[in-house]
Design an enzyme around this catalytic site. Structure first.
Site, PDB file in Angstrom:
ATOM      1  N   GLU A  52       0.733  -0.897  -0.281  1.00 44.52           N
ATOM      2  CA  GLU A  52      -0.004   0.335   0.136  1.00 44.52           C
ATOM      3  C   GLU A  52       0.989   1.415  -0.088  1.00 44.52           C
ATOM      4  OE1 GLU A  52      -2.882   0.311  -0.349  1.00 44.52           O
ATOM      5  OE2 GLU A  52      -4.002  -2.430  -0.456  1.00 44.52           O
TER       6      GLU A  52
ATOM      7  N   TYR B 119      -6.228   6.788   4.509  1.00 40.33           N
ATOM      8  CA  TYR B 119      -5.933   6.047   3.154  1.00 40.33           C
ATOM      9  C   TYR B 119      -5.091   4.548   3.536  1.00 40.33           C
ATOM     10  CZ  TYR B 119      -5.653   2.779  -0.315  1.00 40.33           C
ATOM     11  OH  TYR B 119      -5.560   1.770  -1.277  1.00 40.33           O
TER      12      TYR B 119
ATOM     13  N   ASP C 177      -9.378   6.875  -1.144  1.00 41.45           N
ATOM     14  CA  ASP C 177      -7.950   6.803  -2.374  1.00 41.45           C
ATOM     15  C   ASP C 177      -8.516   7.532  -3.210  1.00 41.45           C
ATOM     16  OD1 ASP C 177      -8.654   5.267  -3.436  1.00 41.45           O
ATOM     17  OD2 ASP C 177      -6.944   4.660  -4.194  1.00 41.45           O
TER      18      ASP C 177
END
Ligand code: SF4
Length: 347
Positions: free
Chosen positions: A38, A121, A139
């Site tokens: 991520e 996020y 996002d």
């Protein structure tokens, strides 16, 4: 529970289960691995990330391995991915976990979000994908999809609008598996509901999509235009000695590209560069201006790097860090300096 929300989550997750890409970070529920992916995927394309992700996990297969690494090694493994503060923050957060949580990613969204560099996020993505917490992961991709499906016309660069999206996602997460649903939204944004020319014919939620019905798909999302990046003139010196060693220097520990290495460089022109070489390295050398200009665009800045080259006799009392080809490879350089090294030194 609204009928829309039920249908939307069902259709999206069904589609995800049959169409999802086989990506390396999807083969595990290990929060450490998901976290790395991520962080790398922020501002960076999947195809670019895959080799970096695999190499990074080969070097640092576990959280303690990363926590124990020196920052230079971490930056070296990140070299070329850009946005290096991501790597430094990740490293800082991992060290904190090693010290305070026995090396295990906390199974608690609030605690996880307190760590360095973990924003809403990343927090939502890692906690939902690894542990199935009902946490939104909103996002740009997700906001694009939802602004189209729900016909949301507010500016997505505003914090208030993001919160609005998070509220919608929280409602959907009540009726589905968070790990799958959040990934399904991301996957739809990446594969079908793209910024330009979304493939509405293949979309699993096209029947529910308001923007499609109104024929305004490509007008959404609404996003205020960013200021143009500011131009900066950089002058850099590629100086080699007779033993084929080159002079390099480390950038400051704070700010843009902090802690990475470069050839001696200044913001400004030849005279500024000569002064730095004289003051900092006691080098009085005649430089040759090369015709190439290297450009590099950051989110807020645009560099134009002019190159000056020079050769100098090998002397014992040279100041600064002089490295040969082999040593050069062990330092981390921003992409623009890697290109310069390749062009002028073949390294
Ligand atoms: S129908 Fe088109 S615009 Fe709407 S969500 Fe699907 S791909 Fe996106």
């Amino acid at each position: 529970m609204s009928l829309f929300a039920y249908q939307f989550t069902q259709d999206l997750v069904d589609w995800y289960e049959s169409e999802q890409r086989d990506l390396p970070w999807r083969r595990s529920r290990d929060p450490y691995r998901i976290w790395i992916s991520e962080v790398m995927l922020q501002q960076t394309r999947v195809d670019t990330v895959i080799p970096y992700y695999e190499n990074f996990l080969k070097k640092f297969p576990t959280l303690p391995a990363l926590a124990n690494a020196h920052e230079d090694e971490v930056l070296k493994a990140w070299e070329g991915l850009g946005y290096y503060s991501r790597a430094r923050n990740l490293h800082g957060a991992v060290k904190e976990i090693a010290a305070s949580y026995d090396g295990v990613v906390p199974n608690d969204p609030d605690k996880f979000r307190e760590l360095k560099g973990v924003g809403p996020y990343t927090g939502g993505a890692v906690m939902s994908i690894a542990y199935d917490f009902k946490e939104p992961a909103v996002d740009g991709n997700v906001m694009r999809v939802l602004s189209r499906v729900l016909y949301i016309t507010e500016d997505i660069s505003k914090q208030k609008t993001r919160k609005q999206f998070e509220e919608h996602v929280r409602e959907y997460l009540e009726m589905t598996e968070p790990s799958k649903f959040n990934q399904a939204l991301m996957e739809l944004g990446a594969l079908i509901c793209k910024p330009k020319k979304p493939d509405c014919e293949q979309c699993p939620v096209s029947k529910l999509c308001v923007a499609r019905e109104k024929g305004v798909v490509e007008q959404l999302p609404i996003k205020a235009k960013k200021a143009k990046p500011k131009d900066q003139q950089v002058s850099c010196a590629v100086i080699v000695d007779e033993n084929e060693r080159v002079l390099i220097e480390q950038r400051p520990k704070e700010g843009l590209l902090a802690g990475l290495w470069q050839f001696p460089a200044v913001l400004g022109h030849e005279d500024d560069l000569s002064s730095v070489l004289h003051d900092q390295y006691k080098l009085d050398i005649s430089l040759q201006k090369e015709s190439d200009v290297f450009k590099h665009v950051f989110s807020h800045l645009k560099w134009e790097v002019s190159i000056y080259t020079g050769t100098i006799a090998t002397e014992e009392d040279h100041q600064g860090v002089w490295v040969n080809k082999q040593e050069f490879q062990t330092y981390s350089f921003p992409v623009v300096y890697q290109k310069i090294a390749k062009h002028y030194l073949g390294w």
